[in-house]
Design a protein around this motif. Structure first.
Motif, PDB file in Angstrom:
ATOM      1  N   LEU A  83      -5.167 -17.083  38.805  1.00  0.00           N
ATOM      2  CA  LEU A  83      -5.122 -17.600  37.432  1.00  0.00           C
ATOM      3  C   LEU A  83      -3.692 -17.930  37.027  1.00  0.00           C
ATOM      4  CD1 LEU A  83      -7.621 -15.168  35.651  1.00  0.00           C
ATOM      5  CD2 LEU A  83      -8.025 -17.563  36.271  1.00  0.00           C
ATOM      6  N   ALA A  84      -2.731 -17.100  37.480  1.00  0.00           N
ATOM      7  CA  ALA A  84      -1.327 -17.333  37.125  1.00  0.00           C
ATOM      8  C   ALA A  84      -0.771 -18.597  37.763  1.00  0.00           C
ATOM      9  CB  ALA A  84      -0.482 -16.122  37.526  1.00  0.00           C
ATOM     10  N   ASP A  85      -1.378 -19.053  38.864  1.00  0.00           N
ATOM     11  CA  ASP A  85      -0.960 -20.315  39.474  1.00  0.00           C
ATOM     12  C   ASP A  85      -1.540 -21.523  38.740  1.00  0.00           C
ATOM     13  OD1 ASP A  85       0.782 -19.594  41.512  1.00  0.00           O
ATOM     14  OD2 ASP A  85      -0.841 -19.130  42.909  1.00  0.00           O
ATOM     15  N   ILE A  86      -2.436 -21.276  37.768  1.00  0.00           N
ATOM     16  CA  ILE A  86      -3.112 -22.368  37.055  1.00  0.00           C
ATOM     17  C   ILE A  86      -2.816 -22.333  35.559  1.00  0.00           C
ATOM     18  CG2 ILE A  86      -5.359 -23.414  36.521  1.00  0.00           C
ATOM     19  CD1 ILE A  86      -6.416 -22.057  39.094  1.00  0.00           C
ATOM     20  N   TYR A  87      -2.936 -21.155  34.947  1.00  0.00           N
ATOM     21  CA  TYR A  87      -2.864 -21.035  33.486  1.00  0.00           C
ATOM     22  C   TYR A  87      -1.536 -20.425  33.036  1.00  0.00           C
ATOM     23  CZ  TYR A  87      -7.857 -21.946  33.938  1.00  0.00           C
ATOM     24  OH  TYR A  87      -9.067 -22.504  34.252  1.00  0.00           O
ATOM     25  N   SER A  88      -1.395 -20.211  31.739  1.00  0.00           N
ATOM     26  CA  SER A  88      -0.159 -19.698  31.157  1.00  0.00           C
ATOM     27  C   SER A  88       0.160 -18.306  31.688  1.00  0.00           C
ATOM     28  CB  SER A  88      -0.277 -19.655  29.632  1.00  0.00           C
ATOM     29  OG  SER A  88       0.795 -18.921  29.066  1.00  0.00           O
TER      30      SER A  88
END
Length: 481
Positions: A83-88
């Protein structure tokens, strides 16, 4: 291939304003990391009252310090990293901060071992959100020739937070010892150790506001045409790729991990499996030694030299905070210096040297005949034990494309914590309880576990030096595509 065979590219210059802001980002993230380690390490000063009130053994205490925390830290780490590679990344860290702070405070409400174990799992799940996102943020703000130092400064949070947990914990134990029970509004009567969990857990929630003073930088996205597998040599696309693929298909654990990684990340990791294997295993063994010491050194001084808990907290806490920071910053600066002189695998090279030196140092520190000798060796042991844990994630950032860094970091953290935190404290407890069979033999357990782990780490890291150079070439080719 020699270290000089990979040329370190020239780095673009940052303006003073952008560099100052980059260091502000590091400062905020370090402050949050400090709170995470206060919450994580406070258990080590509460072994006595927890054993008494929860009616548990040293081994069960080690589960609360290590395995109970790391299970959910590991399970949540990789999906959160994706998720951290995609979202805030700022938002992900903020949510994790609230979760682990509430669960830490909740530990003050536990009355049984199963309740405490479940709450520690919640702390682990929350803390899994921090470092993968933080490493990725820092890498976006710093050029490569400053990255090891920047991540080492962030990683100082481990030792400032750990030191403060011992230091403040010792002071709180001394303060709370004057009153057996405390009456809190909406909670009722609680013991002193329960009060400590409220005091270290709840203030962390206020840090969420500080996180919103930092900006989320733009990230370079991989294009749709980026190939799923790519190599700069036949070796990477043939023999090296075939072995991990076969291993992957036979391992339920690896297939489970693979299911949480993106297709491109999994393909890229297969090309670099040897680098990642030796890196993660080597630093995990160093982590095992470090966490074993962090969990049991306070009890070592209490049981062997009869220090009081407040004295241990103040002395050990101050040493961890000061010498841990000196060690981790010193290693980062040394690695950046060696890298600027042409040694492209400097992060791993420095870690290998540290592991070799730690083997005799552990024997001197834990088998000293007197408290004075033990305290004399303690600063050097703490500085060297801290040294690898800024350069370890920096090495991961060097060999991963921008859209895979948080996933690779979360995999590193999963392995290093499963082995280090999951096994380290328990290995010492098991040796004390079942091998030496007496509580006052904890110093023998520490010496055996720590020295063996560091010797193995030095051997494994020496095997990582050459594969790492090949991975540096592959990340250039992958990024260029």
């Amino acid at each position: 291939m020699s270290a000089e065979a990979v040329v370190v590219p020239a780095q673009p210059q940052q303006s003073r304003a952008s560099l100052r802001y980059a260091w502000y980002i590091v400062g905020v993230l370090t402050f949050v990391y400090i709170f995470s380690f206060i919450d994580r390490q406070i258990f080590s000063l509460l072994v006595g009252p927890l054993r008494h009130d929860l009616h548990i053994s040293d081994t069960q205490i080690s589960y609360l310090i290590g395995l109970g925390f790391v299970v959910f830290f590991a399970l949540f780490g990789i999906p959160i990293g994706r998720l951290a590679d995609i979202y805030s990344r700022r938002m992900i860290i903020g949510v994790g901060l609230v979760v682990w702070s509430l669960f830490t405070a909740g530990c003050g409400l536990a009355h049984t071992f199963p309740q405490m174990l479940l709450l520690r799992m919640g702390v682990g799940a929350g803390e899994a959100a921090l470092s993968p996102a933080a490493y990725s943020l820092i890498t976006d703000y710093f050029p490569r020739n400053r990255l090891a130092t920047a991540i080492s400064v962030y990683s100082m949070g481990i030792y400032i937070g750990g030191g403060l947990s011992y230091l403040l914990g010792g002071l709180v134990v001394r303060y709370a010892a004057g009153q057996a029970m405390w009456n809190l509004p909406m909670v009722g009567l609680i013991r002193s150790w329960q009060l400590i969990f409220f005091m270290v857990g709840l203030p962390g929630i206020a840090l969420v506001l500080l996180l919103y003073t930092i900006r989320e930088p733009k990230r370079q996205r991989a294009s749709a045409s980026t190939p799923k597998t790519q190599s700069t040599s036949a070796d990477a696309s043939g023999t090296l790729a075939a072995l991990p693929r076969g291993l992957w298909s036979r391992s339920i654990f690896l297939r489970f991990i693979g299911s949480m990684l993106s297709t491109q990340t999994l393909a890229y990791m297969r090309e670099n499996w040897k680098t990642l294997l030796f890196h993660n295993l080597g630093f995990s063994l160093l982590s095992l030694s470090s966490y074993a010491g962090g969990a049991w050194i306070p009890e070592f001084y209490r049981r062997r030299f009869h220090f009081s808990v407040p004295t241990i907290g103040i002395v050990f806490g101050a040493c961890v905070a000061v010498f841990g920071c000196l060690g981790i910053i010193g290693a980062g600066r040394l690695a950046d210096h060696l890298r600027s002189r042409g040694r492209a695998n400097a992060n791993l090279y420095v870690a290998m040297l540290v592991a070799m030196v730690l083997v005799p140092i552990h024997f001197f520190a834990y088998l000293s005949p007197s408290a004075n000798w033990a305290l004399l060796w303690l600063p050097l042991a703490l500085a060297l034990a801290a040294a690898p844990f800024g350069i370890a994630p920096a090495a991961i950032q060097e060999i991963m494309p921008a859209t895979m860094r948080a996933q690779a970091s979360s995999l590193y953290l999963l392995i290093v914590n499963l082995i280090g935190l999951g096994i380290g404290p328990t290995a010492v407890a098991v040796c004390t309880q079942y091998l030496f069979r007496r509580d006052d033999a904890v110093h023998y357990s520490l010496a055996v576990v720590s020295s063996i782990a560091c010797a193995l780490a030095a051997l494994v890291l020496s095997r990582s030096l050459k594969p790492f150079l090949g991975s540096l070439q592959r990340v250039k080719a992958w990024t260029a595509a």
